[in-house]
Design a protein around this motif. Structure first.
Motif, PDB file in Angstrom:
ATOM      1  N   UNK A  21       0.816  -1.219   0.000  1.00 23.03           N
ATOM      2  CA  UNK A  21       0.000   0.000   0.000  1.00 23.03           C
ATOM      3  C   UNK A  21       0.853   1.274   0.000  1.00 23.03           C
ATOM      4  N   UNK A  22       2.052   1.164  -0.558  1.00 28.03           N
ATOM      5  CA  UNK A  22       2.923   2.328  -0.638  1.00 28.03           C
ATOM      6  C   UNK A  22       3.823   2.526   0.554  1.00 28.03           C
ATOM      7  N   UNK A  23       3.810   1.595   1.506  1.00 28.52           N
ATOM      8  CA  UNK A  23       4.670   1.713   2.690  1.00 28.52           C
ATOM      9  C   UNK A  23       6.087   1.327   2.286  1.00 28.52           C
ATOM     10  N   UNK A  24       6.893   2.337   1.908  1.00 28.57           N
ATOM     11  CA  UNK A  24       8.210   2.075   1.331  1.00 28.57           C
ATOM     12  C   UNK A  24       9.289   3.005   1.866  1.00 28.57           C
ATOM     13  N   UNK A  25       8.899   3.975   2.686  1.00 26.32           N
ATOM     14  CA  UNK A  25       9.838   4.998   3.155  1.00 26.32           C
ATOM     15  C   UNK A  25       9.809   5.061   4.677  1.00 26.32           C
ATOM     16  N   UNK A  38       1.667  14.745 -10.043  1.00 29.60           N
ATOM     17  CA  UNK A  38       2.305  13.613 -10.712  1.00 29.60           C
ATOM     18  C   UNK A  38       2.579  12.497  -9.721  1.00 29.60           C
ATOM     19  N   UNK A  39       3.150  12.825  -8.561  1.00 33.33           N
ATOM     20  CA  UNK A  39       3.466  11.788  -7.582  1.00 33.33           C
ATOM     21  C   UNK A  39       2.217  11.185  -6.953  1.00 33.33           C
ATOM     22  N   UNK A  40       1.191  11.988  -6.735  1.00 33.68           N
ATOM     23  CA  UNK A  40      -0.055  11.423  -6.217  1.00 33.68           C
ATOM     24  C   UNK A  40      -0.612  10.393  -7.202  1.00 33.68           C
ATOM     25  N   UNK A  41      -0.619  10.728  -8.486  1.00 31.15           N
ATOM     26  CA  UNK A  41      -1.134   9.814  -9.507  1.00 31.15           C
ATOM     27  C   UNK A  41      -0.274   8.560  -9.613  1.00 31.15           C
ATOM     28  N   UNK A  89      -1.364   4.576  -9.039  1.00 25.73           N
ATOM     29  CA  UNK A  89      -1.167   3.548 -10.055  1.00 25.73           C
ATOM     30  C   UNK A  89      -0.344   2.386  -9.510  1.00 25.73           C
ATOM     31  N   UNK A  90       0.768   2.691  -8.851  1.00 28.57           N
ATOM     32  CA  UNK A  90       1.684   1.652  -8.377  1.00 28.57           C
ATOM     33  C   UNK A  90       1.081   0.800  -7.263  1.00 28.57           C
ATOM     34  N   UNK A  91       0.115   1.355  -6.521  1.00 34.89           N
ATOM     35  CA  UNK A  91      -0.483   0.612  -5.407  1.00 34.89           C
ATOM     36  C   UNK A  91      -1.876   0.087  -5.726  1.00 34.89           C
ATOM     37  N   UNK A  92      -2.276   0.156  -7.000  1.00 32.97           N
ATOM     38  CA  UNK A  92      -3.620  -0.266  -7.403  1.00 32.97           C
ATOM     39  C   UNK A  92      -4.687   0.481  -6.601  1.00 32.97           C
ATOM     40  N   UNK A  93      -4.509   1.806  -6.515  1.00 32.13           N
ATOM     41  CA  UNK A  93      -5.464   2.729  -5.889  1.00 32.13           C
ATOM     42  C   UNK A  93      -5.494   2.653  -4.356  1.00 32.13           C
TER      43      UNK A  93
END
Length: 336
Positions: free
Chosen positions: A70-74, A158-161, A165-169
């Motif tokens: 879910x985008x937890x990468x940082x 751009x980064x929000x979009x 996309x990368x997290x399937x919404x």
């Protein structure tokens, strides 16, 4: 059409019918409310970890965004001061920001009093949304002036979009909340018993990276200027600028380097320098020898500084070709 767009379109049509073609201002306000209503799922709790007397972090084990994480990468970092908590890099989404707020409320009876975003890549600032919701729109949000301008410009949406996309919404519902208070090299922020000193070294990972030195602890939060066991995005950066930054950082005498990606420790700069020198220096020699790019890539992959770290470096296989190309182009330009 994804779920968000379908709901927005359907709701907008219903609004037009019900309001007998209401003014566009009303439709715009409704769309903003709908953005808040359509949300990705909550992020599971990740534990707080103490790094030093004043520094705590939520460690992210993953290096890149996926639907599963879910985008937890940082890594998300907190500096505990007598006046409250300072957040350095707020995460990839409103959901991650809300998870982090749950964790600090369990551990501290203190408010968040400021946020510092180290650069404009979205995994380091999209979580701002959660903090202004929790602590108010007047919460101070700091960054380098170039980072502020970039997020207010094309980098923000751009980064929000991209994250959606990368997290399937999974990050859907996150608003762009840019930092607004500028910090430059040498600036200090004092919060009671803690002083934070800013360092900017020119073009490193991006042109505007800030490193945040916690003077009392001998800890420097380096954002993505260096990473641990993850290949750094160099699309906006410079290998030569990175080496100069490491030279300056090493003279500071910090005992712990806390990166945006990977484990904190004394050896983070050394690890990243070895990998980057293994990429860049063969490219320098290849330019002198008149080798083409493909021959240069083969030389880089055989370099022991690269081959010894490849297996344990997140994102190596999918990114090494591009970053050799960038190193080759930079070395070529530096030779003129």
């Amino acid at each position: 059409m994804n779920r968000r767009r379908f709901l927005q379109s359907s709701a907008a049509l219903s609004l037009l019918t019900a309001a007998d073609f209401a003014p566009w201002q009303a439709i715009s306000a409704f769309a903003r409310e709908l953005d808040d209503f359509v949300r990705g799922p909550a992020v599971k709790d990740h534990p707080l970890r103490q790094v030093s007397k004043h520094v705590w972090m939520i460690f992210s084990p993953d290096g890149f965004p996926t639907p599963e994480n879910q985008g937890m990468m940082c890594n998300i970092t907190f500096v505990d001061t007598a006046e409250g908590l300072v957040v350095v890099d707020s995460g990839t989404s409103v959901q991650i920001g809300e998870m982090a707020i749950r964790q600090i409320r369990k551990a501290f009876n203190k408010p968040v009093i400021a946020i510092i975003n180290t650069h404009y890549h979205g995994d380091h600032w999209l979580g701002n949304h959660a903090y202004v919701d929790a602590y108010g729109d007047s919460l101070p949000l700091y960054a380098h002036p170039g980072t502020i301008q970039a997020i207010q410009g094309v980098q923000g949406n751009m980064w929000r979009t991209l994250m959606e996309q990368w997290t399937n919404q999974a990050t859907i519902g996150t608003r762009v909340v840019p930092p607004r208070l500028p910090l430059k090299n040498g600036d200090e922020l004092k919060f009671g018993d803690v002083t934070l000193r800013m360092h900017h070294f020119g073009v490193v990972h991006t042109p505007y990276d800030l490193c945040v030195e916690v003077l009392e602890d001998g800890v420097t939060l380096i954002g993505d200027v260096a990473m641990d066991h993850r290949i750094a995005n160099m699309d906006d950066g410079s290998y030569l600028g990175t080496f100069k930054a490491y030279d300056s950082l090493e003279k500071m005498g910090s005992r712990i380097w806390l990166p945006g990606h990977g484990e904190p420790g004394a050896g983070v700069l050394k690890w990243n320098r070895r990998l980057f020198e293994g990429i860049y220096q063969p490219c320098e020699q290849a330019i002198k020898d008149g080798l083409a790019l493909e021959e240069t890539k083969a030389r880089v992959l055989k370099d022991p500084r690269v081959s010894s770290q490849a297996r344990d470096t997140k994102g190596f296989e999918t990114n090494i070709g591009k970053y050799v190309s960038l190193a080759y182009l930079e070395a070529e330009a530096a030779g003129f």
